[in-house]
Motif scaffolding. Structure first.
Motif, PDB file in Angstrom:
ATOM      1  N   THR A 282       9.200  -0.095  -9.992  1.00 18.51           N
ATOM      2  CA  THR A 282       7.886  -0.012  -9.354  1.00 18.51           C
ATOM      3  C   THR A 282       6.905   0.690 -10.282  1.00 18.51           C
ATOM      4  OG1 THR A 282       8.348   2.101  -8.294  1.00 18.51           O
ATOM      5  CG2 THR A 282       8.836   0.128  -7.011  1.00 18.51           C
ATOM      6  N   PHE A 283       5.635   0.402 -10.077  1.00 18.76           N
ATOM      7  CA  PHE A 283       4.580   1.194 -10.683  1.00 18.76           C
ATOM      8  C   PHE A 283       3.394   1.175  -9.730  1.00 18.76           C
ATOM      9  CE2 PHE A 283       4.410  -3.018 -12.663  1.00 18.76           C
ATOM     10  CZ  PHE A 283       3.086  -3.402 -12.509  1.00 18.76           C
ATOM     11  N   LYS A 284       2.542   2.206  -9.845  1.00 18.45           N
ATOM     12  CA  LYS A 284       1.427   2.376  -8.913  1.00 18.45           C
ATOM     13  C   LYS A 284       0.096   2.182  -9.634  1.00 18.45           C
ATOM     14  CE  LYS A 284       3.989   5.582  -6.006  1.00 18.45           C
ATOM     15  NZ  LYS A 284       4.050   6.920  -5.451  1.00 18.45           N
ATOM     16  N   LEU A 285      -0.828   1.518  -8.929  1.00 19.40           N
ATOM     17  CA  LEU A 285      -2.153   1.244  -9.468  1.00 19.40           C
ATOM     18  C   LEU A 285      -3.230   1.900  -8.618  1.00 19.40           C
ATOM     19  CD1 LEU A 285      -1.733  -2.589 -10.150  1.00 19.40           C
ATOM     20  CD2 LEU A 285      -1.452  -0.719 -11.781  1.00 19.40           C
ATOM     21  N   ASP A 286      -4.257   2.399  -9.258  1.00 21.12           N
ATOM     22  CA  ASP A 286      -5.421   2.942  -8.568  1.00 21.12           C
ATOM     23  C   ASP A 286      -6.321   1.773  -8.164  1.00 21.12           C
ATOM     24  OD1 ASP A 286      -7.696   4.162  -7.668  1.00 21.12           O
ATOM     25  OD2 ASP A 286      -8.079   5.310  -9.493  1.00 21.12           O
TER      26      ASP A 286
ATOM     27  N   GLU B 289       0.851  -1.189   0.000  1.00 19.53           N
ATOM     28  CA  GLU B 289       0.000   0.000   0.000  1.00 19.53           C
ATOM     29  C   GLU B 289       0.887   1.240   0.000  1.00 19.53           C
ATOM     30  OE1 GLU B 289      -4.083   0.504   2.124  1.00 19.53           O
ATOM     31  OE2 GLU B 289      -2.508   1.108   3.521  1.00 19.53           O
ATOM     32  N   SER B 290       0.488   2.244  -0.763  1.00 20.49           N
ATOM     33  CA  SER B 290       1.223   3.495  -0.834  1.00 20.49           C
ATOM     34  C   SER B 290       1.165   4.205   0.511  1.00 20.49           C
ATOM     35  CB  SER B 290       0.634   4.386  -1.925  1.00 20.49           C
ATOM     36  OG  SER B 290       1.232   5.653  -1.897  1.00 20.49           O
ATOM     37  N   GLU B 291       2.277   4.808   0.921  1.00 22.79           N
ATOM     38  CA  GLU B 291       2.319   5.554   2.180  1.00 22.79           C
ATOM     39  C   GLU B 291       1.539   6.859   2.070  1.00 22.79           C
ATOM     40  OE1 GLU B 291       6.375   6.047   3.407  1.00 22.79           O
ATOM     41  OE2 GLU B 291       6.755   3.903   3.392  1.00 22.79           O
ATOM     42  N   GLU B 292       1.476   7.432   0.861  1.00 20.22           N
ATOM     43  CA  GLU B 292       0.792   8.709   0.661  1.00 20.22           C
ATOM     44  C   GLU B 292      -0.724   8.552   0.550  1.00 20.22           C
ATOM     45  OE1 GLU B 292       3.206   8.050  -2.197  1.00 20.22           O
ATOM     46  OE2 GLU B 292       4.725   8.484  -0.704  1.00 20.22           O
TER      47      GLU B 292
ATOM     48  N   THR C 153      -2.048   0.976  -4.816  1.00 23.82           N
ATOM     49  CA  THR C 153      -1.219  -0.204  -4.597  1.00 23.82           C
ATOM     50  C   THR C 153       0.083  -0.032  -5.363  1.00 23.82           C
ATOM     51  OG1 THR C 153      -3.145  -1.634  -4.313  1.00 23.82           O
ATOM     52  CG2 THR C 153      -1.073  -2.714  -4.896  1.00 23.82           C
ATOM     53  N   VAL C 154       1.193  -0.245  -4.679  1.00 23.87           N
ATOM     54  CA  VAL C 154       2.519  -0.144  -5.296  1.00 23.87           C
ATOM     55  C   VAL C 154       2.988  -1.560  -5.646  1.00 23.87           C
ATOM     56  CG1 VAL C 154       4.913   0.592  -4.980  1.00 23.87           C
ATOM     57  CG2 VAL C 154       3.058   1.916  -3.937  1.00 23.87           C
TER      58      VAL C 154
END
Length: 151
Positions: free
Chosen positions: A113-117, A48-51, A56-57
């Motif tokens: 890394t990449f981030k998902l909504d 989980e993203s800290e921000e 999801t990271v």
């Protein structure tokens, strides 16, 4: 006379067997050169993203091996992901700019890394997305000169 003829035939057969062994070896060596750049291992993890709790990271690690005897310049690495995962990307540019030399017969450990909504998904929903990174687009440069034997 008969023994001499047998000896000649036996010698001829031994030469043929020896030559066929040499031909077989050169084919195997060429195959290794064709498969010069391989991925030894891939692993990935989700967090989980800290921000932002709804992001999801995805972190992936791969071990890239240069099986040739020549150095290459690794330019970029980009994971190949499904259309469904692409639609959830926070940032569409997931290409890693590497720009590093990988010597022949060595390995390089790479992490990206990449981030998902994933705001509307619970833990099970995220797992059902089947986030799996198995293939990569890899861009590299290799300097190739004339074969010295042909000069």
């Amino acid at each position: 006379m008969k023994n001499q003829k047998r000896s000649m035939i036996l010698l001829f057969l031994l030469i043929i067997v020896a030559l066929s062994g040499c031909i077989s070896y050169s084919v195997k060596a060429d195959k290794i050169v064709e498969d010069g750049l391989i991925i030894n291992s891939i692993s990935f993890g989700l967090g989980e993203s800290e921000e932002d709790a709804g992001i999801t990271v995805v972190t992936y690690n791969l071990n890239l091996r240069n099986r040739t005897n020549k150095s290459i310049m690794l330019k970029t690495v980009e994971p190949i992901i499904s259309k469904e995962i692409q639609e959830r990307l926070i940032d569409r540019d997931i290409k890693l700019d590497i720009n590093e030399k990988i010597d022949g017969d060595t390995s390089e450990e790479l992490t990206g890394t990449f981030k998902l909504d994933t705001k509307e998904l619970d833990k099970e929903g995220i797992i059902k997305l089947n986030i799996d990174v198995k293939e990569f687009n890899i861009a590299f440069e290799q300097v190739i000169g004339m074969n010295e034997v042909n000069n």
